[in-house]
Design a protein around this motif. Structure first.
Motif, short mmCIF file in Angstrom:
data_model
loop_
_atom_site.label_atom_id
_atom_site.label_comp_id
_atom_site.label_asym_id
_atom_site.label_seq_id
_atom_site.Cartn_x
_atom_site.Cartn_y
_atom_site.Cartn_z
N SER A 113 0.84 -1.20 0.00
CA SER A 113 0.00 0.00 0.00
C SER A 113 0.87 1.25 0.00
O SER A 113 2.01 1.22 0.49
N PRO A 114 0.37 2.35 -0.57
CA PRO A 114 1.15 3.60 -0.55
C PRO A 114 1.55 4.04 0.85
O PRO A 114 2.67 4.52 1.06
N ARG A 115 0.64 3.90 1.82
CA ARG A 115 0.97 4.31 3.19
C ARG A 115 2.16 3.53 3.72
O ARG A 115 3.06 4.08 4.34
N ARG A 116 2.19 2.25 3.44
CA ARG A 116 3.30 1.43 3.92
C ARG A 116 4.57 1.73 3.13
O ARG A 116 5.66 1.79 3.68
N PHE A 117 4.42 1.92 1.82
CA PHE A 117 5.59 2.20 1.00
C PHE A 117 6.26 3.50 1.42
O PHE A 117 7.49 3.62 1.41
N LEU A 118 5.45 4.50 1.78
CA LEU A 118 5.99 5.80 2.18
C LEU A 118 6.43 5.84 3.64
O LEU A 118 7.00 6.84 4.08
N GLY A 119 6.17 4.78 4.38
CA GLY A 119 6.52 4.81 5.80
C GLY A 119 5.58 5.68 6.59
O GLY A 119 5.98 6.38 7.52
N LEU A 120 4.30 5.63 6.23
CA LEU A 120 3.28 6.42 6.90
C LEU A 120 2.39 5.53 7.75
O LEU A 120 1.26 5.86 8.06
N ASP A 121 2.89 4.35 8.09
CA ASP A 121 2.13 3.39 8.88
C ASP A 121 2.66 3.37 10.31
O ASP A 121 3.51 4.17 10.68
N GLY A 122 2.13 2.45 11.10
CA GLY A 122 2.51 2.42 12.51
C GLY A 122 3.42 1.27 12.88
O GLY A 122 3.40 0.80 14.02
N ARG A 123 4.25 0.82 11.95
CA ARG A 123 5.10 -0.34 12.22
C ARG A 123 6.25 -0.03 13.17
O ARG A 123 6.75 -0.91 13.85
N GLU A 124 6.71 1.23 13.19
CA GLU A 124 7.89 1.58 13.99
C GLU A 124 7.60 2.82 14.86
O GLU A 124 8.25 3.85 14.72
N PRO A 125 6.62 2.74 15.76
CA PRO A 125 6.21 3.96 16.49
C PRO A 125 7.31 4.57 17.34
O PRO A 125 7.48 5.80 17.36
N VAL A 126 8.07 3.75 18.06
CA VAL A 126 9.10 4.28 18.93
C VAL A 126 10.23 4.90 18.13
O VAL A 126 10.69 6.02 18.40
N ARG A 127 10.68 4.18 17.09
CA ARG A 127 11.77 4.70 16.27
C ARG A 127 11.34 5.97 15.53
O ARG A 127 12.10 6.94 15.45
N ASP A 128 10.10 5.98 15.01
CA ASP A 128 9.62 7.17 14.31
C ASP A 128 9.55 8.37 15.25
O ASP A 128 9.94 9.49 14.89
N ALA A 129 9.03 8.15 16.47
CA ALA A 129 8.91 9.24 17.44
C ALA A 129 10.29 9.75 17.85
O ALA A 129 10.51 10.97 17.96
N THR A 130 11.22 8.83 18.06
CA THR A 130 12.58 9.22 18.47
C THR A 130 13.27 10.02 17.38
O THR A 130 13.90 11.05 17.64
N ARG A 131 13.17 9.54 16.16
CA ARG A 131 13.77 10.26 15.03
C ARG A 131 13.14 11.64 14.88
O ARG A 131 13.83 12.63 14.64
N GLY A 132 11.81 11.69 14.99
CA GLY A 132 11.13 12.97 14.84
C GLY A 132 11.53 13.96 15.90
O GLY A 132 11.75 15.15 15.61
N LEU A 133 11.65 13.50 17.13
CA LEU A 133 12.05 14.38 18.23
C LEU A 133 13.48 14.88 18.02
O LEU A 133 13.77 16.07 18.21
N GLY A 134 14.37 13.98 17.60
CA GLY A 134 15.75 14.38 17.35
C GLY A 134 15.86 15.40 16.22
O GLY A 134 16.62 16.37 16.32
N LEU A 135 15.09 15.18 15.15
CA LEU A 135 15.10 16.12 14.04
C LEU A 135 14.56 17.49 14.47
O LEU A 135 15.09 18.53 14.06
N ALA A 136 13.51 17.48 15.28
CA ALA A 136 12.94 18.75 15.75
C ALA A 136 13.96 19.53 16.57
O ALA A 136 14.09 20.76 16.42
N ALA A 137 14.70 18.84 17.40
CA ALA A 137 15.73 19.51 18.20
C ALA A 137 16.85 20.04 17.30
O ALA A 137 17.38 21.14 17.52
N LEU A 138 17.21 19.26 16.28
CA LEU A 138 18.28 19.65 15.37
C LEU A 138 17.90 20.87 14.53
O LEU A 138 18.74 21.73 14.25
N ILE A 139 16.63 20.95 14.16
CA ILE A 139 16.16 22.03 13.28
C ILE A 139 15.71 23.26 14.07
O ILE A 139 15.92 24.40 13.65
N GLY A 140 15.11 23.05 15.23
CA GLY A 140 14.44 24.12 15.95
C GLY A 140 15.33 25.27 16.36
O GLY A 140 15.05 26.44 16.04
#
Length: 275
Positions: A113-140
């Protein structure tokens, strides 16, 4: 391995299936222009006109204000709430359109599915949240410093990040607006466009560069600092997507940045802090 994950996960990290027919490639290029035309591409065109209008005012750019998240009917809060929620919902229609097209027109991968292909699914919630938080700190923090510097140089407006009335639902709506911005920009500008442009044969540097340039352009209404900062953000997030092939960390990052900007601005202004 569970049945729903029967396709090897390594397959999700490959490039999308390229189209070979010149007619198909031309069709996909047209499709991307149409999706941009009903979403962020239209915002980019309007933003160019806005910066031209700002630069031709008698007032210097640094003395102007770019207002975001403004109240429509501040004297009727119930109607304003309806306006805000409808605006957020309608802004997500291009995301649904992009996912619809990826599923039905030259799908990027068979059986995924497109959602899964794009990585818009919930397979890696902890890793996605951690990466997102790190990126926000790096950019902010660098982003805030760039904004201050651009203001001092006179090449950016004062950005008024939230201008809703003093109502109970202001903060929840600002959080929803932040999430909407993140989903719209990251799914369309990164997930969808990166997939389609790779399918038509563009190189990764061109894909990342063009997407980042468009991202910067639809922020020109803020001034040239907003343009430069968002181009840099687009390049960084594009590189992260190429490496991880997941959009969700980008959505988390963008949401956090906008929540801090929108809600933080509102809380500071309510306390009488000059912004």
């Amino acid at each position: 391995m569970p049945r729903r994950y029967a396709v090897p996960l390594a397959a999700l990290k490959r490039d999308p299936a390229a189209v070979s027919s010149p007619v198909e490639r031309r069709g996909l290029r047209t499709e991307t222009l149409l999706v941009l035309g009903v979403s962020l591409g239209a915002s980019a065109v309007r933003s160019v006109l806005q910066i031209v209008e700002r630069l031709t005012r008698p007032v210097p750019l640094a003395q102007q204000t770019a207002a975001m998240n403004t109240a429509v009917t501040p004297d009727r809060p119930w109607l304003d709430l309806a306006y805000q929620l409808v605006g957020i919902a309608l802004a997500l229609v291009p995301v649904l359109l992009a996912l619809f097209l990826l599923a039905r027109v030259a799908p990027p991968a068979m059986g995924i599915s497109p959602r899964r292909f794009l990585g818009l699914d919930g397979r890696e919630p902890v890793r996605d949240a951690t990466r997102g938080l790190g990126l926000a700190a790096l950019i902010g923090i660098p982003g805030l410093l760039l904004y201050v510097a651009a203001k001092a140089l006179g090449v950016n407006t004062s950005v008024s990040a939230a201008n809703l009335a003093d109502v109970w639902w202001a903060v929840p709506v600002l959080v929803l607006a932040a999430a909407e911005n993140a989903v719209l920009e990251e799914v369309v500008m990164v997930g969808y466009l990166f997939t389609r442009w790779r399918q038509v044969g563009w190189s990764w540097p061109v894909v990342i560069g063009v997407s980042a340039a468009i991202r910067g352009t639809y922020h020109l209404y803020q001034g040239f600092g907003g343009f430069a900062g968002n181009v840099a953000m687009g390049v960084l997030l594009g590189l992260v997507f190429v490496r991880t092939r997941r959009v969700l960390p980008l959505v988390v990052c963008h949401t956090l940045l906008d929540v801090v900007a929108f809600v933080g601005y509102t809380l500071l202004r309510a306390r009488g802090v000059a912004l």
